[in-house]
Design a protein around this motif. Structure first.
Motif, PDB file in Angstrom:
ATOM      1  N   LEU A 120     -93.033  10.564   5.491  1.00 24.89           N
ATOM      2  CA  LEU A 120     -93.342   9.289   6.132  1.00 24.89           C
ATOM      3  C   LEU A 120     -92.926   8.169   5.198  1.00 24.89           C
ATOM      4  CD1 LEU A 120     -96.938   9.995   7.506  1.00 24.89           C
ATOM      5  CD2 LEU A 120     -94.789  10.161   8.762  1.00 24.89           C
ATOM      6  N   LEU A 121     -92.261   7.156   5.753  1.00 24.91           N
ATOM      7  CA  LEU A 121     -91.918   5.939   5.026  1.00 24.91           C
ATOM      8  C   LEU A 121     -92.507   4.781   5.822  1.00 24.91           C
ATOM      9  CD1 LEU A 121     -90.316   4.612   2.687  1.00 24.91           C
ATOM     10  CD2 LEU A 121     -88.413   4.386   4.294  1.00 24.91           C
ATOM     11  N   MET A 122     -93.358   3.967   5.162  1.00 18.72           N
ATOM     12  CA  MET A 122     -94.138   2.987   5.928  1.00 18.72           C
ATOM     13  C   MET A 122     -94.452   1.776   5.062  1.00 18.72           C
ATOM     14  SD  MET A 122     -97.445   5.445   5.859  1.00 18.72           S
ATOM     15  CE  MET A 122     -97.675   6.407   4.367  1.00 18.72           C
ATOM     16  N   ASP A 123     -95.083   0.833   5.704  1.00 23.79           N
ATOM     17  CA  ASP A 123     -95.533  -0.399   5.075  1.00 23.79           C
ATOM     18  C   ASP A 123     -97.054  -0.376   5.052  1.00 23.79           C
ATOM     19  OD1 ASP A 123     -96.104  -2.890   4.192  1.00 23.79           O
ATOM     20  OD2 ASP A 123     -95.026  -3.978   5.738  1.00 23.79           O
ATOM     21  N   LEU A 124     -97.625  -0.368   3.842  1.00 26.20           N
ATOM     22  CA  LEU A 124     -99.075  -0.376   3.674  1.00 26.20           C
ATOM     23  C   LEU A 124     -99.486  -1.682   3.017  1.00 26.20           C
ATOM     24  CD1 LEU A 124    -100.156   3.217   2.537  1.00 26.20           C
ATOM     25  CD2 LEU A 124    -100.845   1.994   4.591  1.00 26.20           C
ATOM     26  N   GLY A 125     -99.919  -2.638   3.819  1.00 23.53           N
ATOM     27  CA  GLY A 125    -100.355  -3.910   3.271  1.00 23.53           C
ATOM     28  C   GLY A 125     -99.267  -4.654   2.535  1.00 23.53           C
ATOM     29  N   GLY A 126     -98.031  -4.589   3.024  1.00 26.58           N
ATOM     30  CA  GLY A 126     -96.922  -5.266   2.369  1.00 26.58           C
ATOM     31  C   GLY A 126     -96.284  -4.481   1.245  1.00 26.58           C
TER      32      GLY A 126
ATOM     33  N   PRO B   4    -101.024   1.475   8.291  1.00 27.44           N
ATOM     34  CA  PRO B   4     -99.574   1.629   8.145  1.00 27.44           C
ATOM     35  C   PRO B   4     -98.835   1.116   9.372  1.00 27.44           C
ATOM     36  CG  PRO B   4    -100.600   3.747   8.570  1.00 27.44           C
ATOM     37  CD  PRO B   4    -101.718   2.772   8.394  1.00 27.44           C
ATOM     38  N   LYS B   5     -97.669   0.545   9.143  1.00 24.65           N
ATOM     39  CA  LYS B   5     -96.837   0.046  10.239  1.00 24.65           C
ATOM     40  C   LYS B   5     -95.366   0.232   9.856  1.00 24.65           C
ATOM     41  CE  LYS B   5     -96.931  -4.721   8.545  1.00 24.65           C
ATOM     42  NZ  LYS B   5     -97.205  -6.139   8.893  1.00 24.65           N
ATOM     43  N   ASP B   6     -94.491   0.106  10.853  1.00 23.79           N
ATOM     44  CA  ASP B   6     -93.046   0.314  10.665  1.00 23.79           C
ATOM     45  C   ASP B   6     -92.805   1.655   9.995  1.00 23.79           C
ATOM     46  OD1 ASP B   6     -92.794  -2.186  11.736  1.00 23.79           O
ATOM     47  OD2 ASP B   6     -92.571  -3.195   9.798  1.00 23.79           O
ATOM     48  N   ILE B   7     -93.210   2.724  10.662  1.00 19.72           N
ATOM     49  CA  ILE B   7     -93.242   4.071  10.087  1.00 19.72           C
ATOM     50  C   ILE B   7     -91.961   4.809  10.455  1.00 19.72           C
ATOM     51  CG2 ILE B   7     -94.547   6.217   9.967  1.00 19.72           C
ATOM     52  CD1 ILE B   7     -96.970   4.600  11.016  1.00 19.72           C
ATOM     53  N   VAL B   8     -91.372   5.455   9.455  1.00 20.01           N
ATOM     54  CA  VAL B   8     -90.240   6.366   9.646  1.00 20.01           C
ATOM     55  C   VAL B   8     -90.760   7.778   9.414  1.00 20.01           C
ATOM     56  CG1 VAL B   8     -87.946   7.044   8.871  1.00 20.01           C
ATOM     57  CG2 VAL B   8     -88.578   4.634   8.903  1.00 20.01           C
ATOM     58  N   ALA B   9     -90.669   8.653  10.397  1.00 20.44           N
ATOM     59  CA  ALA B   9     -91.195  10.022  10.319  1.00 20.44           C
ATOM     60  C   ALA B   9     -90.028  11.001  10.419  1.00 20.44           C
ATOM     61  CB  ALA B   9     -92.205  10.281  11.432  1.00 20.44           C
ATOM     62  N   GLY B  10     -90.036  11.995   9.524  1.00 18.23           N
ATOM     63  CA  GLY B  10     -88.988  13.015   9.534  1.00 18.23           C
ATOM     64  C   GLY B  10     -89.423  14.227   8.745  1.00 18.23           C
ATOM     65  N   ASN B  11     -88.531  15.188   8.598  1.00 17.36           N
ATOM     66  CA  ASN B  11     -88.783  16.423   7.855  1.00 17.36           C
ATOM     67  C   ASN B  11     -87.699  16.580   6.809  1.00 17.36           C
ATOM     68  OD1 ASN B  11     -88.704  19.485   7.330  1.00 17.36           O
ATOM     69  ND2 ASN B  11     -90.559  19.242   8.535  1.00 17.36           N
ATOM     70  N   VAL B  12     -88.109  16.652   5.530  1.00 15.93           N
ATOM     71  CA  VAL B  12     -87.176  16.718   4.407  1.00 15.93           C
ATOM     72  C   VAL B  12     -87.632  17.812   3.467  1.00 15.93           C
ATOM     73  CG1 VAL B  12     -86.108  15.463   2.506  1.00 15.93           C
ATOM     74  CG2 VAL B  12     -86.687  14.257   4.598  1.00 15.93           C
ATOM     75  N   PHE B  13     -86.718  18.718   3.109  1.00 13.84           N
ATOM     76  CA  PHE B  13     -86.992  19.797   2.149  1.00 13.84           C
ATOM     77  C   PHE B  13     -88.236  20.597   2.538  1.00 13.84           C
ATOM     78  CE2 PHE B  13     -84.814  16.550  -0.504  1.00 13.84           C
ATOM     79  CZ  PHE B  13     -83.694  17.291  -0.841  1.00 13.84           C
ATOM     80  N   GLY B  14     -88.436  20.808   3.837  1.00 14.41           N
ATOM     81  CA  GLY B  14     -89.559  21.594   4.305  1.00 14.41           C
ATOM     82  C   GLY B  14     -90.886  20.868   4.301  1.00 14.41           C
ATOM     83  N   HIS B  15     -90.895  19.556   4.118  1.00 15.04           N
ATOM     84  CA  HIS B  15     -92.136  18.778   4.103  1.00 15.04           C
ATOM     85  C   HIS B  15     -92.024  17.648   5.125  1.00 15.04           C
ATOM     86  CE1 HIS B  15     -93.655  20.678   0.399  1.00 15.04           C
ATOM     87  NE2 HIS B  15     -92.399  20.632  -0.019  1.00 15.04           N
ATOM     88  N   GLU B  16     -93.163  17.328   5.726  1.00 17.81           N
ATOM     89  CA  GLU B  16     -93.213  16.166   6.597  1.00 17.81           C
ATOM     90  C   GLU B  16     -93.182  14.900   5.748  1.00 17.81           C
ATOM     91  OE1 GLU B  16     -96.202  14.050   9.868  1.00 17.81           O
ATOM     92  OE2 GLU B  16     -96.680  16.018   8.996  1.00 17.81           O
TER      93      GLU B  16
END
Length: 390
Positions: free
Chosen positions: A155-161, A141-153
């Motif tokens: 991640l928004l990322m790029d996996l092989g395009g 994974p690359k270009d990762i956005v990490a945060g906490n939403v609705f009580g859950h961790e």
């Protein structure tokens, strides 16, 4: 107002007609008198009476004419309804679009700043976290956005395009459930996945179909129904729920994915836990708690408490006898108390003044039938006469 003006105009016209008639009669010449013949006696000619004055004709009574009814307005011809414009042809759900290089990276970075999330170029701890879906090709994974939403961790990322959003469920499980949208791009299926159930938009494949069917509830149905069209597949693996999208999914689609994916993360906690996973509470995965109170003495509010313990308590001094006290025992025959061996006077039973035990005397209380009585078992010997010290 129009009626009053009409009446005034009619009265003015009538008065003008009367004055005109009176003026025309006064202008006519008087008729000449012919002389009488001589043979006839001339009779005195009476004086010509003056012509009586013409009395003015009474003005005709003006009757209010009924106001003419307004002419009906001409019916307006209905305007021709414009023909509806032909609806534009719907674009295919998964159409290709020209995306400039680095557009997704810039979009993720701006989305992370708008949501107060953290943006990372890579994370080595996530390289071997997943092995299904878009992660099956082994891409990091690359270009990762990490945060906490609705009580859950989250991640928004790029996996092989492929754009992938993941949410942590908080409970690891060995079961895998894969949701695939109808009509989306065909994905390679694993041999251990079997079809469990199907909805209008997705088909669910699972390693254990019975587990997947038991997990399905209203949260799963609502999440699959409200999932954006750009989401092509969803899968549950380990302690994560992941969703992959098309190349046309940008920030608006990411916002619409948060709530449905959180519902699936909540429903995934009903899956059987991993045998090796402990049930320890992971505080770092939960919502932040309230700050700890400051250290120091706690001030009590309300009424002052009544203290029943003195500030200083002194224990009384313990004085032990110099010689230990000899306690009686039944192992040795011994008599204690005042007893005169020389007095051999026999006493008759019942001759003393001691009342017999159990007799009803006038002073004794009356027995009540409702009183509680203890039944004594007389089948065995009394144990008080046994000496357990021997």
């Amino acid at each position: 107002m129009a009626t009053v003006l009409l009446l005034l105009s009619l009265a003015t016209a009538a008065a003008a007609v009367v004055l005109w008639r009176a003026a025309s009669k006064q202008e006519q010449p008087a008729p000449e008198l012919e002389p009488a013949p001589e043979s006839q006696s001339v009779a005195p000619t009476p004086e010509l009476a003056s012509e009586p004055a013409l009395e003015p004709e009474p003005a005709p009574e003006l009757t209010a004419e009924p106001e003419p009814e307004p002419a009906p307005a001409p019916e307006l011809e209905p305007e021709p309804t414009p023909e509806p414009e032909p609806a534009p042809k719907p674009e295919p759900e998964h159409h290709a679009r020209l995306v400039l290089p680095g557009a997704f990276k810039r979009e993720r970075r701006s989305w992370a700043e708008a949501k107060n999330f953290e943006f990372l170029k890579s994370d080595e701890y996530l390289e071997d976290e997943w092995a299904r879906g878009a992660a099956s090709n082994g891409a990091s994974p690359k270009d990762i956005v990490a945060g906490n939403v609705f009580g859950h961790e989250m991640l928004l990322m790029d996996l092989g395009g492929v754009n992938v959003m993941a949410m942590r469920t908080g409970s690891a499980s060995e079961e895998v459930i894969d949701f695939r949208r109808h009509g989306a791009l065909q994905q390679e299926s694993s041999e251990d996945l079997l079809e469990a159930f199907s909805t209008e938009e997705f088909t669910a494949l699972a390693t254990d179909t019975a587990v997947a069917q038991r997990m399905r509830d209203i949260r799963v149905n609502v999440a699959l129904e409200r999932m954006p069209k750009d989401v092509t597949g969803i899968w549950m693996e380990s302690e994560w729920v992941l969703a992959q999208t098309t190349k046309n999914a940008f920030s608006q689609v990411w916002d619409d994915m948060l709530a449905p994916l959180a519902l699936l993360a909540d429903a995934a906690r009903t899956l059987p836990p991993r045998p090796s996973a402990s049930n320890a509470l992971r505080m770092e995965d939960g919502d932040p708690t309230r700050p700890a109170p400051p250290t120091g003495p706690v001030e009590l509010s309300g009424l002052p408490a009544i203290r029943t313990v003195t500030d200083h308590f002194e224990h009384p001094p313990v004085q032990r006898p110099e010689e230990p006290i000899v306690l009686p025992t039944r192992a040795i025959d011994d008599s204690r108390g005042d007893f005169n061996e020389e007095d051999t006077t026999a006493h008759d039973i019942g001759a003393d003044d001691v009342d017999a035990i159990g007799d009803n005397t006038p002073d004794s209380p009356q027995k009540n039938a409702n009183d509680v009585r203890i039944t004594r078992q007389q089948g065995t010997d009394a144990s008080i006469f046994e000496d357990y010290s021997e």
